[in-house]
Design a protein around this motif. Sequence first.
Motif, PDB file in Angstrom:
ATOM      1  N   LYS A 176       0.788  -1.178  -0.003  1.00 31.25           N
ATOM      2  CA  LYS A 176       0.136   0.072   0.008  1.00 31.25           C
ATOM      3  C   LYS A 176       0.937   1.242  -0.037  1.00 31.25           C
ATOM      4  CE  LYS A 176      -3.433   2.368   2.889  1.00 31.25           C
ATOM      5  NZ  LYS A 176      -4.379   2.431   3.729  1.00 31.25           N
ATOM      6  N   LYS A 178       1.697   5.076  -0.036  1.00 29.66           N
ATOM      7  CA  LYS A 178       0.836   6.660   0.074  1.00 29.66           C
ATOM      8  C   LYS A 178       1.305   7.492  -0.804  1.00 29.66           C
ATOM      9  CE  LYS A 178      -0.788   5.817   4.310  1.00 29.66           C
ATOM     10  NZ  LYS A 178      -2.223   6.309   4.667  1.00 29.66           N
ATOM     11  N   ASP A 202      -2.932   4.932  -1.845  1.00 32.04           N
ATOM     12  CA  ASP A 202      -3.845   5.785  -0.878  1.00 32.04           C
ATOM     13  C   ASP A 202      -3.207   7.234  -0.946  1.00 32.04           C
ATOM     14  OD1 ASP A 202      -5.424   6.810   1.189  1.00 32.04           O
ATOM     15  OD2 ASP A 202      -4.637   5.974   2.832  1.00 32.04           O
ATOM     16  N   ASN A 204      -4.820   9.953   0.407  1.00 31.76           N
ATOM     17  CA  ASN A 204      -5.250  10.805   1.479  1.00 31.76           C
ATOM     18  C   ASN A 204      -5.812  12.212   0.902  1.00 31.76           C
ATOM     19  OD1 ASN A 204      -2.623   9.111   3.111  1.00 31.76           O
ATOM     20  ND2 ASN A 204      -4.719   9.062   4.082  1.00 31.76           N
ATOM     21  N   GLU A 229      -7.458   4.531  -2.860  1.00 32.57           N
ATOM     22  CA  GLU A 229      -8.147   5.117  -1.603  1.00 32.57           C
ATOM     23  C   GLU A 229      -8.247   6.697  -1.472  1.00 32.57           C
ATOM     24  OE1 GLU A 229      -6.403   2.748   1.491  1.00 32.57           O
ATOM     25  OE2 GLU A 229      -7.430   4.197   2.876  1.00 32.57           O
ATOM     26  N   ASP A 254     -12.357   6.444   2.341  1.00 29.06           N
ATOM     27  CA  ASP A 254     -11.652   6.294   3.855  1.00 29.06           C
ATOM     28  C   ASP A 254     -12.006   7.667   4.820  1.00 29.06           C
ATOM     29  OD1 ASP A 254     -10.437   5.737   5.984  1.00 29.06           O
ATOM     30  OD2 ASP A 254      -8.304   5.788   5.251  1.00 29.06           O
ATOM     31  N   GLU A 255     -11.466   8.697   4.513  1.00 25.17           N
ATOM     32  CA  GLU A 255     -11.692   9.801   5.287  1.00 25.17           C
ATOM     33  C   GLU A 255     -13.166  10.190   5.128  1.00 25.17           C
ATOM     34  OE1 GLU A 255      -8.983   9.491   3.539  1.00 25.17           O
ATOM     35  OE2 GLU A 255      -7.143  10.341   4.460  1.00 25.17           O
ATOM     36  N   ASN A 274     -13.443   2.103   3.305  1.00 29.43           N
ATOM     37  CA  ASN A 274     -12.601   1.610   4.208  1.00 29.43           C
ATOM     38  C   ASN A 274     -12.818   1.603   5.557  1.00 29.43           C
ATOM     39  OD1 ASN A 274     -10.008   0.650   5.742  1.00 29.43           O
ATOM     40  ND2 ASN A 274      -8.862   2.265   4.621  1.00 29.43           N
ATOM     41  N   LYS A 276     -12.595   1.337   9.687  1.00 30.27           N
ATOM     42  CA  LYS A 276     -11.713   1.056  10.490  1.00 30.27           C
ATOM     43  C   LYS A 276     -12.316   1.395  11.919  1.00 30.27           C
ATOM     44  CE  LYS A 276      -8.003   3.494   7.784  1.00 30.27           C
ATOM     45  NZ  LYS A 276      -7.373   4.734   7.712  1.00 30.27           N
TER      46      LYS A 276
END
Length: 361
Positions: A176, A178, A202, A204, A229, A254-255, A274, A276
Amino acid sequence: MIAGAGTVPGLPGFASIPVLPKGKMTLRFKPYTLSLKHVFTIATSSRSTTPVVLTELEFNGVTGYGEASMPPYLGESHDSVMQFLSKVDLSRFSSPFDMENILHYVDQTAPGNKAAKAAVDIALHDLTGKLMQQPWHRIWGFDATKVPPTSFTIGIDTAEVVRQKVKEADEYHILKVKLGRDTDKMMISTIREVTDKPISVDVNQGWKDRQFALDMAHWLKEKGVVFIEQPMPKEQIDDNAWLTEHSPLPTIGDEAVQRLDDVLKAHKVYSGINIKLMKSTGMREAHKMLVLARALDMKVMVGCMTETSCAISAAAQLATMADWADLDGALLISNDVYKGTRVVKGNVVLSELPGIGIEKI
Ligand code: MG
């Protein structure tokens, strides 16, 4: 059979039915600081430690373990979690099996505080699983051998460090990576010089323009990337939805996806979510998110923060139903305090211990 419970006469063929035990639950908690093996850099920050709070929930001599992990960018801290947990009074409940009511009460104690709430939820699941003498993946009816291999995370770094990290990640089946700064193509090209194993990326929220994001998606697909992601800021809902519609790769929110009510909002904006525990307030709501996402025909990834083997083992109970797992959080730290779910040659191996399946080291 429920540990510590009495029994009443049962149905024909059953000797007896266990009686739900009653008693007092005691919640204990203490701050702890995780040391990261490497400085960790993502699109928005860098750090070398992560604050956590470790919880214990005791009932009739049985103890469940829980954890809150608070990466600073999420807004919780040692202080906020300790303050929240000191407000939680579980003496009003006489049985830990009153889970829906207990966790509703915890959720209503104060808004936000998602990691703090997860610390109670995980301890409660560990406790009730221990009382039932079964791990939660079995209580839920999931196949423990079906956890997807975990990805190993490579932060944003120089080509030299990236090459080194790819070597360290040799036993993992998926990397994965970033992304989200101006070195994205360098990062991927560097990795491709060393290995051809699948990569997830990802971003972000690091890409701001949807045409740029789509061009990147096509380039990444050629490079053997399997999904993206959180490509753009979560507020850019139309742009993320447009990208998802046109992208040759699945997109994962995700966020943008914190709790249960975000799953419906993410439908058609992202290909998947995602989940969590530190966002969802724990295992109970995470399980509901997983079921809802599946009903909406969305992909599911189970992820983590930097966490001890406590929260990782809790998440692993759910990851048996995920398309992708990102459960390397405990591998990134040098001072774990539990053992439970292990990563063996990149595969996630659940323990057969009851509850979330952990022991203190
Ligand atoms: Mg992410």
